[in-house]
Motif scaffolding. Structure first.
Motif, PDB file in Angstrom:
ATOM      1  N   LEU A  24       6.810  26.179  41.493  1.00 48.89           N
ATOM      2  CA  LEU A  24       6.122  26.873  42.585  1.00 48.89           C
ATOM      3  C   LEU A  24       7.069  27.253  43.734  1.00 48.89           C
ATOM      4  O   LEU A  24       7.000  28.383  44.224  1.00 48.89           O
ATOM      5  CB  LEU A  24       4.944  26.041  43.103  1.00 48.89           C
ATOM      6  CG  LEU A  24       4.134  26.678  44.220  1.00 48.89           C
ATOM      7  CD1 LEU A  24       3.555  28.032  43.799  1.00 48.89           C
ATOM      8  CD2 LEU A  24       3.026  25.746  44.673  1.00 48.89           C
ATOM      9  N   GLU A  28       7.522  31.029  45.157  1.00 55.28           N
ATOM     10  CA  GLU A  28       7.306  31.346  46.570  1.00 55.28           C
ATOM     11  C   GLU A  28       8.518  32.064  47.164  1.00 55.28           C
ATOM     12  O   GLU A  28       8.376  33.009  47.934  1.00 55.28           O
ATOM     13  CB  GLU A  28       7.006  30.068  47.359  1.00 55.28           C
ATOM     14  CG  GLU A  28       5.634  29.506  47.044  1.00 55.28           C
ATOM     15  CD  GLU A  28       5.395  28.130  47.653  1.00 55.28           C
ATOM     16  OE1 GLU A  28       6.378  27.441  48.018  1.00 55.28           O
ATOM     17  OE2 GLU A  28       4.218  27.741  47.740  1.00 55.28           O
ATOM     18  N   HIS A  67       1.373  31.391  43.343  1.00 52.42           N
ATOM     19  CA  HIS A  67       0.726  30.412  42.450  1.00 52.42           C
ATOM     20  C   HIS A  67       0.509  31.007  41.062  1.00 52.42           C
ATOM     21  O   HIS A  67       0.753  30.346  40.050  1.00 52.42           O
ATOM     22  CB  HIS A  67      -0.603  29.928  43.043  1.00 52.42           C
ATOM     23  CG  HIS A  67      -0.423  29.046  44.227  1.00 52.42           C
ATOM     24  ND1 HIS A  67      -0.152  27.712  44.113  1.00 52.42           N
ATOM     25  CD2 HIS A  67      -0.452  29.309  45.551  1.00 52.42           C
ATOM     26  CE1 HIS A  67      -0.026  27.178  45.305  1.00 52.42           C
ATOM     27  NE2 HIS A  67      -0.199  28.141  46.213  1.00 52.42           N
ATOM     28  N   TRP A  68       0.053  32.240  41.011  1.00 51.53           N
ATOM     29  CA  TRP A  68      -0.142  32.896  39.723  1.00 51.53           C
ATOM     30  C   TRP A  68       1.188  33.086  39.001  1.00 51.53           C
ATOM     31  O   TRP A  68       1.299  32.844  37.797  1.00 51.53           O
ATOM     32  CB  TRP A  68      -0.840  34.237  39.929  1.00 51.53           C
ATOM     33  CG  TRP A  68      -1.201  34.908  38.641  1.00 51.53           C
ATOM     34  CD1 TRP A  68      -2.333  34.722  37.908  1.00 51.53           C
ATOM     35  CD2 TRP A  68      -0.407  35.862  37.924  1.00 51.53           C
ATOM     36  NE1 TRP A  68      -2.299  35.505  36.781  1.00 51.53           N
ATOM     37  CE2 TRP A  68      -1.112  36.217  36.765  1.00 51.53           C
ATOM     38  CE3 TRP A  68       0.838  36.448  38.154  1.00 51.53           C
ATOM     39  CZ2 TRP A  68      -0.630  37.132  35.839  1.00 51.53           C
ATOM     40  CZ3 TRP A  68       1.329  37.357  37.230  1.00 51.53           C
ATOM     41  CH2 TRP A  68       0.588  37.689  36.090  1.00 51.53           C
ATOM     42  N   ARG A 124       2.465  29.860  37.397  1.00 52.60           N
ATOM     43  CA  ARG A 124       1.758  29.530  36.148  1.00 52.60           C
ATOM     44  C   ARG A 124       2.149  30.484  35.018  1.00 52.60           C
ATOM     45  O   ARG A 124       2.423  30.055  33.897  1.00 52.60           O
ATOM     46  CB  ARG A 124       0.247  29.576  36.359  1.00 52.60           C
ATOM     47  CG  ARG A 124      -0.313  28.391  37.097  1.00 52.60           C
ATOM     48  CD  ARG A 124      -1.839  28.354  37.037  1.00 52.60           C
ATOM     49  NE  ARG A 124      -2.484  29.626  37.329  1.00 52.60           N
ATOM     50  CZ  ARG A 124      -2.842  30.050  38.532  1.00 52.60           C
ATOM     51  NH1 ARG A 124      -2.642  29.276  39.586  1.00 52.60           N
ATOM     52  NH2 ARG A 124      -3.424  31.217  38.703  1.00 52.60           N
TER      53      ARG A 124
END
Length: 111
Positions: A95, A99, A85-86, A89
């Motif tokens: 995303l 992942e 998630h970081w 961003r």
């Protein structure tokens, strides 16, 4: 992201060196496949993206391998322990791509 070009320069190696998996006598090892991951970025088409900088890989322009600085940056940061998630961003990657990059790190560590 304004700082992304500067950050990718910081993560690039200062000089050319052989890839860590290069067992040959020179920079052209036979049978070598540079670390890559299959991602769908913004156009929805899955492609192979290099995880290392092309200058560190003996055959970076292998079949259908692309280099995207944001993918490499996410790879470096994921190796330092940052979560998907970081990474999504910070690097402005989708995303699912972030992942997959963190999954690739996990698989490489346990291999």
């Amino acid at each position: 992201m304004r700082f992304l070009p500067h950050l990718t320069k910081l993560t690039a190696p200062a000089r050319r060196h052989h890839h860590i998996t290069d067992n040959g006598p020179g920079p052209n090892a036979t049978g070598h496949i540079c670390p890559r991951v299959r991602l769908a970025l913004y156009d929805g088409t899955e492609r192979d993206y290099l995880l290392d900088v092309p200058s560190t890989c003996p055959h970076p322009q292998g079949p259908h391998a692309r280099y995207e600085p944001r993918v490499h940056l996410a790879y470096v940061l994921a190796r330092q322990g940052h979560g998907a998630h970081w990474l999504a961003r910070f690097t402005d990657l989708p995303l699912p791509a972030a992942e997959r990059i963190t999954e690739a790190i996990t698989l490489a560590v346990h291999a």
